[in-house]
Design a protein around this motif. Structure first.
Motif, PDB file in Angstrom:
ATOM      1  N   LEU A   1      -2.808  11.287 -12.883  1.00 15.74           N
ATOM      2  CA  LEU A   1      -1.626  10.880 -12.337  1.00 15.74           C
ATOM      3  C   LEU A   1      -0.687  10.118 -11.522  1.00 15.74           C
ATOM      4  O   LEU A   1       0.137   8.998 -11.794  1.00 15.74           O
ATOM      5  CB  LEU A   1      -1.455  12.469 -11.494  1.00 15.74           C
ATOM      6  N   ALA A   2      -1.969   9.546 -10.812  1.00 12.34           N
ATOM      7  CA  ALA A   2      -1.742   8.341 -10.060  1.00 12.34           C
ATOM      8  C   ALA A   2      -1.492   6.853 -10.467  1.00 12.34           C
ATOM      9  O   ALA A   2      -0.769   6.066 -10.494  1.00 12.34           O
ATOM     10  CB  ALA A   2      -2.740   7.743  -9.056  1.00 12.34           C
TER      11      ALA A   2
ATOM     12  N   ASN B   1       2.077   8.979  -4.559  1.00 13.66           N
ATOM     13  CA  ASN B   1       1.546   8.538  -5.675  1.00 13.66           C
ATOM     14  C   ASN B   1       1.064   8.483  -6.807  1.00 13.66           C
ATOM     15  O   ASN B   1       1.916   8.074  -7.679  1.00 13.66           O
ATOM     16  CB  ASN B   1       0.627   7.586  -4.608  1.00 13.66           C
ATOM     17  N   CYS B   2       1.134  10.683  -6.632  1.00  9.05           N
ATOM     18  CA  CYS B   2       0.589  10.471  -8.229  1.00  9.05           C
ATOM     19  C   CYS B   2       2.190  11.844  -9.198  1.00  9.05           C
ATOM     20  O   CYS B   2       1.676  11.720  -9.836  1.00  9.05           O
ATOM     21  CB  CYS B   2      -0.687  11.903  -8.067  1.00  9.05           C
TER      22      CYS B   2
ATOM     23  N   VAL C   1      -6.018  13.144  -9.303  1.00  7.84           N
ATOM     24  CA  VAL C   1      -5.221  12.759  -8.340  1.00  7.84           C
ATOM     25  C   VAL C   1      -5.494  10.975  -9.416  1.00  7.84           C
ATOM     26  O   VAL C   1      -4.382  10.382  -9.767  1.00  7.84           O
ATOM     27  CB  VAL C   1      -6.553  12.036  -7.389  1.00  7.84           C
TER      28      VAL C   1
ATOM     29  N   GLN D   1      -2.396  18.853  -4.562  1.00  2.89           N
ATOM     30  CA  GLN D   1      -1.126  17.800  -4.992  1.00  2.89           C
ATOM     31  C   GLN D   1      -0.397  18.177  -3.505  1.00  2.89           C
ATOM     32  O   GLN D   1      -0.178  17.750  -2.218  1.00  2.89           O
ATOM     33  CB  GLN D   1       0.054  17.447  -5.583  1.00  2.89           C
TER      34      GLN D   1
ATOM     35  N   GLN E   1      -0.469   0.866  -4.952  1.00  3.36           N
ATOM     36  CA  GLN E   1       0.019   1.679  -4.248  1.00  3.36           C
ATOM     37  C   GLN E   1       1.068   2.596  -3.501  1.00  3.36           C
ATOM     38  O   GLN E   1       1.776   0.748  -3.052  1.00  3.36           O
ATOM     39  CB  GLN E   1      -1.051   2.288  -4.055  1.00  3.36           C
TER      40      GLN E   1
ATOM     41  N   TRP F   1      -7.388   6.175  -8.853  1.00  2.16           N
ATOM     42  CA  TRP F   1      -6.720   5.228  -9.757  1.00  2.16           C
ATOM     43  C   TRP F   1      -7.582   3.950 -10.500  1.00  2.16           C
ATOM     44  O   TRP F   1      -7.228   3.247 -11.045  1.00  2.16           O
ATOM     45  CB  TRP F   1      -5.711   3.818  -8.887  1.00  2.16           C
TER      46      TRP F   1
ATOM     47  N   VAL G   1      -0.890  10.879  -0.966  1.00  2.00           N
ATOM     48  CA  VAL G   1      -1.606  10.624  -2.013  1.00  2.00           C
ATOM     49  C   VAL G   1      -0.578  11.598  -3.311  1.00  2.00           C
ATOM     50  O   VAL G   1      -0.374  10.820  -4.138  1.00  2.00           O
ATOM     51  CB  VAL G   1      -2.931  11.757  -2.966  1.00  2.00           C
TER      52      VAL G   1
ATOM     53  N   LEU H   1      -7.924   8.221  -3.174  1.00  2.00           N
ATOM     54  CA  LEU H   1      -6.413   7.337  -4.204  1.00  2.00           C
ATOM     55  C   LEU H   1      -6.791   6.049  -4.811  1.00  2.00           C
ATOM     56  O   LEU H   1      -7.285   5.531  -6.375  1.00  2.00           O
ATOM     57  CB  LEU H   1      -5.260   7.551  -3.624  1.00  2.00           C
TER      58      LEU H   1
ATOM     59  N   TYR I   1       6.649  15.004 -15.316  1.00  5.03           N
ATOM     60  CA  TYR I   1       6.425  15.321 -13.890  1.00  5.03           C
ATOM     61  C   TYR I   1       7.765  15.173 -12.780  1.00  5.03           C
ATOM     62  O   TYR I   1       7.191  15.614 -11.814  1.00  5.03           O
ATOM     63  CB  TYR I   1       6.470  13.113 -13.266  1.00  5.03           C
TER      64      TYR I   1
END
Length: 649
Positions: free
Chosen positions: A321-322, A78-79, A318, A149, A48, A286, A75, A282, A109
């Motif tokens: 997308l992470a 990172n996502c 989460v 988010q 991360q 992940w 979060v 997170l 994104y």
């Protein structure tokens, strides 16, 4: 343990077929399994992006563990931001959305990050501060991603309210959470009908004094058309994003701070607001998406679940997308307007991986082989299922029909992720089991005195070492958290599920320990009876519940859905099936387990995530009607059918 269940557990492992393997994951998994849990979570943390490095990996044990003290991260950063800032991934689709009427939207994104930061800034303009609670009363929309988010970005605590909740359920959760702002869609399309969420919220709001503002997503276009007018304290989603157009930076957060709370009632009358942490959730999600789904270039991962089921935030909003995955998201019912809808979505968006409850696969099986044959899915590489027991017949049908590995996973709302399953592309599979614990998790199976039981003996499933994704408390009631999960077996987390470990080390979760009924002084799990019932070739689905009896204390009754006879155009003879099921249960479990009644029903009440609502089945037999909240039900007409079946005997 029933003969059917014992035979199932003794079945041999099914080695992963070469064409399903992902060789590069083999060494990675082997290396991860060699690490001690804290070292493993350190490796996950290093995947991360941190704004401030940590100085301590872990302090405390299961009931009071803290992770990565001194570190700060976010979060949403990172996502979204880390992918949006990279030229190689900025234009990668983050969310591919389809509404039930057929409308579609795709966000890259970069686009998702831009709208999220505008919404986050707009929430700040509405007076939302770090630590404030924002409720999200939303169906599966792109705005579900941006709202979650946006809260992550500014350190607000979010809570997702199931879009099927009625006025009382919504009001109770808004009051309990002390939400200051709620984001709501004006309506949602479900089974070709509009479900009016804004109207329900307005009715509930009269009892929620902490609620200061409402942000309304114009799902239907009525706000833009002027058909629906906003009231005092209500703001359109578009105007909030416009007000926050300049955006706002991510707030660096302590990884142990609360990120969100999710209400789960379980078997208790008071809903529990389970609280998960920023960094713990997170890291765990992940890792969950990494091992269970596994990003591969070109993947489109469809999490066929409702955003109100924690699986959706874990795997999609989460975890997915992470990991930088492309997430497919669908608003409506999978049998609307036809039984081909699932296949059409997969074909239209070139879905490569699907996550769903086993009920979805049972539903597809009922739709028939002809529907599946008419809609080949050559892009599909994986189906992973969780949330319900997975019968072998459906497992075998899905494996044959889709020609992909079927991964069965286990986890709970409180664990924040699934933690036992065969890792995609690497490990052997055994139909019905949930594989083995993935790295970072250790478990045991104990008798009622807290002593470990040997393989093949069922007992109480507990987790024995800390992990970051575990819920940190119950909202406003930490004592309840300690007593519920750590009171019975001190030093270990009690899942309150019964399980057995087989000779190959695979885990079999048999169901809730509180689903054990006492029949004439004999303790038996309703799941064991279900295993015997579903072993009958004519049965496609079954639910067993215990009801009061003057003589025996409790007796089991079964609700059964039959499979149409091939080529016959109808069900098998009902009297014959009842007689065979009666003999089967008695032969496998003994006369004390004899079913007091067998109700044949074409449908059963289920949540939108596909879980059977056994509580309602029990209510119908005992009271003739439901006695509790029914707002989480997917199709209310199913309950009407069950009531009629019971009345007719």
């Amino acid at each position: 343990m029933s003969d059917s269940l014992a035979q199932l557990i003794d079945t041999p492992l099914r080695p992963l077929r070469p064409e399903w393997s992902v060789p590069e994951r083999v060494d990675a998994l082997r290396a991860a399994r060699e690490l001690e849990p804290d070292d493993y979570w350190t490796w996950v943390a290093r995947q991360q992006r941190w704004s401030t490095p940590w100085h301590t990996v872990r302090t405390g044990e299961l009931a009071d563990a803290r992770y990565f003290d001194g570190g700060r991260l976010n979060v949403a950063d990172n996502c979204l931001d880390r992918w949006a800032e990279d030229p190689e991934t900025a234009d990668r689709p983050a969310v591919i959305w389809e509404g039930e009427p057929g409308d579609t939207r795709t966000y890259s994104y970069a686009e998702l990050a831009a709208e999220t930061t505008a919404l986050a800034a707009g929430l700040l303009e509405l007076g939302v501060h770090k630590g404030d609670v924002v409720a999200l009363y939303l169906p599966n929309l792109v705005e579900s991603f941006t709202a979650i988010q946006a809260c992550n970005r500014i350190g607000a605590i979010y809570t997702v309210l199931f879009a099927g909740f009625g006025e009382e359920a919504v009001a109770a959760r808004l009051i309990a959470s002390r939400a200051s702002v709620v984001v709501v869609a004006d309506a949602v399309y479900r089974r070709a009908k509009r479900v009016e969420l804004l109207a329900t919220l307005r009715a509930a709001r009269t009892r929620t004094p902490d609620l200061r503002a409402t942000v309304v997503v114009d799902r239907t276009g009525d706000l833009a058309a002027g058909t629906t007018a906003l009231r005092d304290g209500e703001h359109s989603y578009a105007s909030v994003c416009e007000a926050g157009g300049a955006g706002t930076p991510c707030v660096p957060l302590d990884p142990n701070e609360p990120s969100f709370l999710i209400f789960t009632s379980g078997t208790e009358s008071r809903p529990k607001g389970v609280v998960h942490s920023v960094g713990g959730f997170l890291l765990g999600t992940w890792a969950n998406a990494h091992w269970q789904a596994g990003y591969e270039p070109g993947d489109v991962y469809w999490v066929a679940a409702d955003v109100g089921w924690l699986t959706f935030p874990i795997q999609a909003v989460v975890g997915g997308l992470a990991l930088g995955m492309t997430i497919a998201c669908y608003e409506g019912a999978l049998d609307t307007p036809s039984t081909a809808r699932f296949y059409e979505i997969c074909q239209r968006h070139r879905v490569t991986k699907v996550l769903a409850a086993p009920t979805l696969l049972r539903m597809l099986r009922r739709f028939g082989d002809d529907v599946a044959a008419a809609h080949p899915l050559p892009a599909l590489k994986l189906i992973t299922a969780q949330g319900e027991p997975f019968d072998v017949d459906t497992f075998d049908w899905a494996t044959t029909t889709f020609d992909v590995p079927i991964v069965n996973a286990y986890g709970q709302t409180e664990t924040g992720s699934t933690w036992s399953y065969p890792v995609y592309g690497v490990e052997s599979i055994k139909a019905g089991s949930v594989g083995t614990a993935v790295p970072g998790h250790t478990f045991d199976i104990l008798d009622d005195d807290g002593l470990p039981v040997p393989p093949g003996v069922k007992g109480n499933l507990v987790l024995t070492s800390p992990f970051p994704t575990l819920a940190r408390t119950v909202w406003d009631d930490h004592d309840r958290y300690l007593s519920t999960y750590f009171g019975r077996f001190p030093g270990r987390y009690a899942t309150n599920d019964e399980a057995v470990r087989d000779a190959d080390g695979h885990l079999w979760v048999l169901g809730r320990a509180d689903d054990v009924i006492n029949v004439a002084a004999h303790r038996i799990s309703t799941m064991e009876i279900e295993a015997a019932v579903t072993g009958h070739p004519a049965v496609v689905e079954a639910a067993v519940v215990g009801i009061p009896d003057d003589t025996k204390g409790t007796v089991p009754v079964a609700f059964v859905t039959l499979r149409p006879e091939p080529g016959a155009g109808g069900d098998p003879d009902p009297d014959q099936v009842r007689a065979e099921l009666d003999r089967r249960v008695v032969a496998e479990l003994g006369g004390y387990a004899r079913l007091a009644a067998i109700y044949l029903t074409p449908v059963m009440p289920k949540t939108r995530t596909g879980k059977l609502m056994r509580r309602l089945l029990r209510d119908v037999v005992v009271h003739g009607r439901p006695t509790g909240d029914t707002s989480a039900m997917e199709d209310p007409s199913a309950l009407d059918i069950v009531i009629r079946v019971v009345e007719e005997g």
